[in-house]
Scaffold this motif. Structure first.
Motif, PDB file in Angstrom:
ATOM      1  N   PRO A  56     -15.275 -19.311   9.022  1.00  0.00           N
ATOM      2  CA  PRO A  56     -14.705 -18.224   9.715  1.00  0.00           C
ATOM      3  C   PRO A  56     -14.426 -17.223   8.607  1.00  0.00           C
ATOM      4  O   PRO A  56     -14.331 -16.291   9.316  1.00  0.00           O
ATOM      5  N   ASN A  57     -13.199 -17.938   7.964  1.00  0.00           N
ATOM      6  CA  ASN A  57     -12.920 -16.634   7.316  1.00  0.00           C
ATOM      7  C   ASN A  57     -13.952 -16.005   6.260  1.00  0.00           C
ATOM      8  O   ASN A  57     -13.790 -15.006   5.714  1.00  0.00           O
ATOM      9  N   SER A  58     -15.105 -16.817   5.573  1.00  0.00           N
ATOM     10  CA  SER A  58     -16.586 -15.670   4.474  1.00  0.00           C
ATOM     11  C   SER A  58     -18.084 -16.417   4.871  1.00  0.00           C
ATOM     12  O   SER A  58     -17.683 -17.526   5.359  1.00  0.00           O
ATOM     13  N   TYR A  59     -18.471 -15.388   4.731  1.00  0.00           N
ATOM     14  CA  TYR A  59     -20.175 -16.071   4.252  1.00  0.00           C
ATOM     15  C   TYR A  59     -20.988 -15.579   3.194  1.00  0.00           C
ATOM     16  O   TYR A  59     -19.806 -14.070   2.666  1.00  0.00           O
ATOM     17  N   LYS A  60     -21.489 -15.940   2.678  1.00  0.00           N
ATOM     18  CA  LYS A  60     -22.125 -15.091   1.942  1.00  0.00           C
ATOM     19  C   LYS A  60     -24.012 -15.278   2.030  1.00  0.00           C
ATOM     20  O   LYS A  60     -23.913 -16.713   2.580  1.00  0.00           O
ATOM     21  N   PHE A  61     -25.154 -14.648   1.923  1.00  0.00           N
ATOM     22  CA  PHE A  61     -26.434 -15.653   2.233  1.00  0.00           C
ATOM     23  C   PHE A  61     -27.188 -13.797   0.716  1.00  0.00           C
ATOM     24  O   PHE A  61     -26.469 -13.070   0.826  1.00  0.00           O
ATOM     25  N   HIS A  62     -28.086 -14.292   0.773  1.00  0.00           N
ATOM     26  CA  HIS A  62     -29.058 -13.828  -0.001  1.00  0.00           C
ATOM     27  C   HIS A  62     -31.014 -13.882   0.477  1.00  0.00           C
ATOM     28  O   HIS A  62     -30.956 -15.263   0.779  1.00  0.00           O
ATOM     29  N   TYR A  63     -31.184 -12.863   0.405  1.00  0.00           N
ATOM     30  CA  TYR A  63     -32.782 -13.552   0.831  1.00  0.00           C
ATOM     31  C   TYR A  63     -34.028 -12.442  -0.241  1.00  0.00           C
ATOM     32  O   TYR A  63     -33.403 -11.158  -0.658  1.00  0.00           O
ATOM     33  N   ASP A  64     -34.894 -12.730  -0.374  1.00  0.00           N
ATOM     34  CA  ASP A  64     -36.493 -12.553  -1.107  1.00  0.00           C
ATOM     35  C   ASP A  64     -37.342 -12.421  -0.117  1.00  0.00           C
ATOM     36  O   ASP A  64     -38.057 -13.660  -0.055  1.00  0.00           O
ATOM     37  N   ALA A  65     -38.398 -11.349  -0.107  1.00  0.00           N
ATOM     38  CA  ALA A  65     -39.427 -11.343   1.031  1.00  0.00           C
ATOM     39  C   ALA A  65     -40.648 -11.227  -0.011  1.00  0.00           C
ATOM     40  O   ALA A  65     -40.334 -10.513  -1.179  1.00  0.00           O
ATOM     41  N   SER A  66     -41.602 -11.590   1.151  1.00  0.00           N
ATOM     42  CA  SER A  66     -42.949 -11.304  -0.014  1.00  0.00           C
ATOM     43  C   SER A  66     -43.920 -10.022  -0.277  1.00  0.00           C
ATOM     44  O   SER A  66     -44.248  -9.850  -1.189  1.00  0.00           O
ATOM     45  N   ASP A  67     -43.376  -8.942   0.588  1.00  0.00           N
ATOM     46  CA  ASP A  67     -43.641  -7.571   0.153  1.00  0.00           C
ATOM     47  C   ASP A  67     -42.590  -7.035  -1.321  1.00  0.00           C
ATOM     48  O   ASP A  67     -42.612  -6.030  -1.664  1.00  0.00           O
ATOM     49  N   GLY A  68     -41.895  -7.859  -2.173  1.00  0.00           N
ATOM     50  CA  GLY A  68     -40.660  -7.204  -2.993  1.00  0.00           C
ATOM     51  C   GLY A  68     -39.603  -6.899  -2.445  1.00  0.00           C
ATOM     52  O   GLY A  68     -38.317  -6.721  -3.072  1.00  0.00           O
ATOM     53  N   SER A  69     -38.654  -7.177  -1.294  1.00  0.00           N
ATOM     54  CA  SER A  69     -37.456  -6.533  -0.573  1.00  0.00           C
ATOM     55  C   SER A  69     -36.950  -8.043  -0.658  1.00  0.00           C
ATOM     56  O   SER A  69     -37.241  -8.713  -0.952  1.00  0.00           O
ATOM     57  N   SER A  70     -35.404  -6.900  -0.070  1.00  0.00           N
ATOM     58  CA  SER A  70     -34.713  -8.643  -0.778  1.00  0.00           C
ATOM     59  C   SER A  70     -32.799  -8.337   0.007  1.00  0.00           C
ATOM     60  O   SER A  70     -33.076  -6.804  -0.077  1.00  0.00           O
ATOM     61  N   ARG A  71     -32.137  -8.707   0.556  1.00  0.00           N
ATOM     62  CA  ARG A  71     -30.840  -8.341   1.019  1.00  0.00           C
ATOM     63  C   ARG A  71     -30.122  -9.439   0.892  1.00  0.00           C
ATOM     64  O   ARG A  71     -30.369 -10.674   0.042  1.00  0.00           O
ATOM     65  N   THR A  72     -28.777  -8.832   0.084  1.00  0.00           N
ATOM     66  CA  THR A  72     -27.518 -10.208  -0.259  1.00  0.00           C
ATOM     67  C   THR A  72     -26.551  -8.920   0.533  1.00  0.00           C
ATOM     68  O   THR A  72     -26.416  -7.499   0.293  1.00  0.00           O
ATOM     69  N   GLU A  73     -25.545 -10.397   0.901  1.00  0.00           N
ATOM     70  CA  GLU A  73     -24.968 -10.229   1.670  1.00  0.00           C
ATOM     71  C   GLU A  73     -23.543 -10.807   1.963  1.00  0.00           C
ATOM     72  O   GLU A  73     -23.598 -12.321   1.001  1.00  0.00           O
ATOM     73  N   GLU A  74     -22.176 -10.439   1.568  1.00  0.00           N
ATOM     74  CA  GLU A  74     -21.370 -11.140   1.701  1.00  0.00           C
ATOM     75  C   GLU A  74     -19.953 -10.988   2.390  1.00  0.00           C
ATOM     76  O   GLU A  74     -19.676  -9.426   2.951  1.00  0.00           O
ATOM     77  N   GLY A  75     -19.191 -11.235   3.371  1.00  0.00           N
ATOM     78  CA  GLY A  75     -18.911 -11.056   4.161  1.00  0.00           C
ATOM     79  C   GLY A  75     -17.091 -12.065   4.472  1.00  0.00           C
ATOM     80  O   GLY A  75     -17.524 -12.953   4.652  1.00  0.00           O
ATOM     81  N   GLY A  76     -15.737 -11.121   4.038  1.00  0.00           N
ATOM     82  CA  GLY A  76     -14.436 -12.098   4.514  1.00  0.00           C
ATOM     83  C   GLY A  76     -13.636 -11.120   5.693  1.00  0.00           C
ATOM     84  O   GLY A  76     -13.603 -10.454   5.773  1.00  0.00           O
ATOM     85  N   ILE A  77     -12.487 -12.174   5.511  1.00  0.00           N
ATOM     86  CA  ILE A  77     -11.872 -11.484   6.274  1.00  0.00           C
ATOM     87  C   ILE A  77     -10.432 -11.591   5.468  1.00  0.00           C
ATOM     88  O   ILE A  77     -10.273 -12.122   4.802  1.00  0.00           O
ATOM     89  N   GLN A  78      -9.855  -9.937   6.012  1.00  0.00           N
ATOM     90  CA  GLN A  78      -9.455  -9.744   4.716  1.00  0.00           C
ATOM     91  C   GLN A  78      -8.111  -9.804   5.201  1.00  0.00           C
ATOM     92  O   GLN A  78      -7.610  -9.365   6.465  1.00  0.00           O
ATOM     93  N   ASN A  79      -6.158 -10.069   5.212  1.00  0.00           N
ATOM     94  CA  ASN A  79      -5.433  -9.825   5.729  1.00  0.00           C
ATOM     95  C   ASN A  79      -5.394 -11.167   7.184  1.00  0.00           C
ATOM     96  O   ASN A  79      -4.459 -10.524   7.846  1.00  0.00           O
ATOM     97  N   LEU A  80      -6.109 -12.445   6.590  1.00  0.00           N
ATOM     98  CA  LEU A  80      -5.774 -13.300   7.616  1.00  0.00           C
ATOM     99  C   LEU A  80      -4.770 -13.718   8.045  1.00  0.00           C
ATOM    100  O   LEU A  80      -3.803 -13.473   7.341  1.00  0.00           O
ATOM    101  N   GLY A  81      -4.891 -13.680   9.092  1.00  0.00           N
ATOM    102  CA  GLY A  81      -3.391 -14.413  10.056  1.00  0.00           C
ATOM    103  C   GLY A  81      -2.253 -13.192   9.459  1.00  0.00           C
ATOM    104  O   GLY A  81      -1.390 -13.195  10.878  1.00  0.00           O
ATOM    105  N   THR A  82      -2.078 -11.587   9.500  1.00  0.00           N
ATOM    106  CA  THR A  82      -1.579 -10.463  10.013  1.00  0.00           C
ATOM    107  C   THR A  82      -2.369  -9.713  11.317  1.00  0.00           C
ATOM    108  O   THR A  82      -3.579  -9.792  11.507  1.00  0.00           O
TER     109      THR A  82
END
Length: 107
Positions: A41-67
């Protein structure tokens, strides 16, 4: 709680990025999808491209974990074409300082 934050942020961004449905348009299909959850559960990332030329990219993570200052930090970009064929991009960041976006016309 992390999963709820990630899902909530993801849903919000999908609603923001979604355009209005037009009856005479074909249904948009996802043509490429990459998801990396090896470090959940500390981090993830994904990306997708769609047939209409649209796209999305995202990354997420926990900062200062355990505090007491632990917080989810997310950044990404969404690209889409408007009805005139112009490409736009929204870059976003969400975290301890709130939600920030920059939207620009690419072409």
């Amino acid at each position: 709680m992390l999963l709820a934050l990630v899902c909530g942020a993801s849903l919000l961004l999908q609603v923001i990025a979604a355009g209005p449905f037009v009856n005479n348009q074909n249904k948009v299909q996802v043509v490429r999808y990459d998801l990396d959850t090896d470090n959940l559960p500390n981090s993830y990332k994904f990306h997708y491209d769609a047939s209409d030329g649209s796209s999305r990219t995202e990354e997420g993570g926990i900062q200062n974990l355990g505090t007491n200052d632990a917080a989810l930090d997310v950044h990404g970009a969404v690209r889409w074409y408007n009805s005139k064929g112009q490409l736009y991009e929204m870059i976003y960041k969400a975290g301890k300082r709130g939600y920030r976006t920059i939207i620009k016309k690419v072409s």
